[in-house]
Design an enzyme around this catalytic site. Structure first.
Site, PDB file in Angstrom:
ATOM      1  N   SER A 116      -2.906  -7.754   2.674  1.00 49.63           N
ATOM      2  CA  SER A 116      -3.476  -7.525   3.831  1.00 49.63           C
ATOM      3  C   SER A 116      -4.082  -8.768   4.807  1.00 49.63           C
ATOM      4  O   SER A 116      -3.957  -9.182   5.820  1.00 49.63           O
ATOM      5  CB  SER A 116      -4.647  -6.304   4.175  1.00 49.63           C
ATOM      6  N   LYS A 167     -16.195  -7.523   3.160  1.00 45.78           N
ATOM      7  CA  LYS A 167     -15.124  -8.356   3.929  1.00 45.78           C
ATOM      8  C   LYS A 167     -15.343  -7.867   5.599  1.00 45.78           C
ATOM      9  O   LYS A 167     -15.847  -6.892   5.947  1.00 45.78           O
ATOM     10  CB  LYS A 167     -13.895  -7.337   3.705  1.00 45.78           C
ATOM     11  N   HIS A 195       1.045  -1.174  -0.123  1.00 46.94           N
ATOM     12  CA  HIS A 195       0.060  -0.133  -0.111  1.00 46.94           C
ATOM     13  C   HIS A 195       0.860   1.294  -0.110  1.00 46.94           C
ATOM     14  O   HIS A 195       0.910   2.076  -0.843  1.00 46.94           O
ATOM     15  CB  HIS A 195      -0.793  -0.009   1.250  1.00 46.94           C
ATOM     16  N   ARG A 239      -1.385  -5.968  -8.347  1.00 49.66           N
ATOM     17  CA  ARG A 239      -0.211  -6.780  -8.196  1.00 49.66           C
ATOM     18  C   ARG A 239      -0.181  -8.116  -9.002  1.00 49.66           C
ATOM     19  O   ARG A 239       0.743  -8.665  -9.569  1.00 49.66           O
ATOM     20  CB  ARG A 239      -0.483  -7.431  -6.753  1.00 49.66           C
TER      21      ARG A 239
HETATM   22  O1  PNS Z   1      -8.923  -2.694   0.044  1.00 52.98           O
HETATM   23  P1  PNS Z   1     -10.237  -3.241  -0.765  1.00 52.98           P
HETATM   24  O2  PNS Z   1     -11.058  -4.028   0.239  1.00 52.98           O
HETATM   25  O3  PNS Z   1      -9.968  -4.162  -1.987  1.00 52.98           O
HETATM   26  O4  PNS Z   1     -11.026  -1.982  -1.297  1.00 52.98           O
HETATM   27  C1  PNS Z   1     -12.194  -2.019  -1.756  1.00 52.98           C
HETATM   28  C2  PNS Z   1     -12.965  -0.595  -1.580  1.00 52.98           C
HETATM   29  C3  PNS Z   1     -13.280  -0.537  -0.279  1.00 52.98           C
HETATM   30  C4  PNS Z   1     -12.381   0.563  -2.459  1.00 52.98           C
HETATM   31  C5  PNS Z   1     -14.574  -0.894  -2.294  1.00 52.98           C
HETATM   32  O5  PNS Z   1     -15.224  -1.919  -1.520  1.00 52.98           O
HETATM   33  C6  PNS Z   1     -15.183   0.573  -2.115  1.00 52.98           C
HETATM   34  O6  PNS Z   1     -15.007   1.324  -3.107  1.00 52.98           O
HETATM   35  N1  PNS Z   1     -16.184   0.621  -1.463  1.00 52.98           N
HETATM   36  C7  PNS Z   1     -16.945   1.557  -1.061  1.00 52.98           C
HETATM   37  C8  PNS Z   1     -18.581   1.461  -1.707  1.00 52.98           C
HETATM   38  C9  PNS Z   1     -18.781   1.947  -3.193  1.00 52.98           C
HETATM   39  O7  PNS Z   1     -18.565   2.916  -3.561  1.00 52.98           O
HETATM   40  N2  PNS Z   1     -19.028   0.603  -3.917  1.00 52.98           N
HETATM   41  C10 PNS Z   1     -19.555   0.960  -5.239  1.00 52.98           C
HETATM   42  C11 PNS Z   1     -18.261   0.906  -6.030  1.00 52.98           C
HETATM   43  S1  PNS Z   1     -17.398  -0.521  -6.161  1.00 52.98           S
END
Ligand code: PNS
Length: 165
Positions: A133, A43, A19, A96
Site C-alpha cells: 500500500s 501510520k 490483499h 510477502r
Molecule cells: O496493514 P497494517 O497497517 O500492517 O495492519 C496493522 C494492524 C492495523 C492490523 C495493527 O496495527 C493492529 O492490529 N491495530 C489494532 C490495535 C491493536 O490491537 N494493537 C495491539 C496488537 S498489535
C-alpha cells in the site's frame, strides 16, 4: 483450530491485489471471514477509514470470490476485542517476505498473550510479493499508474479521486 471464523485485519490504505489474494485464500479456508479495516496508530493514513471500507467492499464484490465475507471497520480499541465479539479464533495475515515476518511476529505474540488467539500467515501469489500500500500511495501521489497493483475499483478511485475529479 477451535474456530472456523477468522479476521483478516489491516490498514488497507488502499487495498491492493496482494490483499485481495490473501482474502481469497482465507475465504477458502474459513466458514466466515471478517475483513477488517483497522486504524494503525503507527501510520499516517492517506484515505479515511470509511473510504477504505467502501473500496474494500467494492473490490471483494467485483472479484466475485465465494464464501461468507463480512467487511467492517474497527478504530475503537484492540483488534482482539473485535475478534472476541464475533467469536473469531484466528487472525489471518499475508506474508510477502522476511520483513513481513519480522513486522508481524511481535503482533501475533502480543495478540496471543492478550486473548489466546492464533495468527495464521498465508503466502500470497509471488506476482504480488512486491506490492505494498505504501508504494501504491507514493506512485499515486506522484501521478503514476497504479492499475497493475490494485483492484479496478481502487485504480478508478485513485485515478479520479487523486486528481480531484
Ligand atoms: O496493514 P497494517 O497497517 O500492517 O495492519 C496493522 C494492524 C492495523 C492490523 C495493527 O496495527 C493492529 O492490529 N491495530 C489494532 C490495535 C491493536 O490491537 N494493537 C495491539 C496488537 S498489535
Amino acid at each position: 483450530m477451535s474456530s472456523r471464523i477468522a479476521v483478516v485485519p489491516g490498514s488497507f490504505d488502499p487495498p491492493t491485489l496482494g490483499h485481495l489474494d490473501v482474502i481469497r485464500r482465507a475465504a477458502a479456508l474459513f466458514d466466515e471471514l471478517h475483513v477488517l479495516v483497522v486504524h494503525n496508530p503507527g501510520k499516517e493514513a492517506m484515505l479515511p477509514i470509511a473510504q477504505r471500507l467502501s473500496l474494500l467492499e467494492r473490490s471483494i464484490a467485483d472479484d466475485g470470490m465465494p464464501g461468507t465475507i463480512i467487511v467492517g471497520a474497527w478504530s475503537m480499541g484492540l483488534l482482539v476485542d473485535y475478534a472476541r465479539d464475533v467469536d473469531a479464533g484466528v487472525l489471518v495475515k499475508g506474508i510477502r517476505s522476511q520483513v513481513d515476518v519480522a513486522y508481524e511476529s511481535p503482533m501475533a505474540i502480543v495478540n496471543r498473550h492478550l486473548a489466546d488467539i492464533e495468527t495464521v500467515f498465508l503466502l500470497p501469489d509471488p506476482a504480488h510479493a512486491l506490492v505494498s500500500s505504501s508504494l501504491v500511495r507514493q506512485v499515486s501521489s506522484l501521478g503514476g499508474d497504479v492499475s497493475p497493483f490494485v483492484p479496478p475499483a481502487v485504480a478508478e478511485f485513485l485515478d479520479t479521486g487523486a486528481r480531484g475529479i
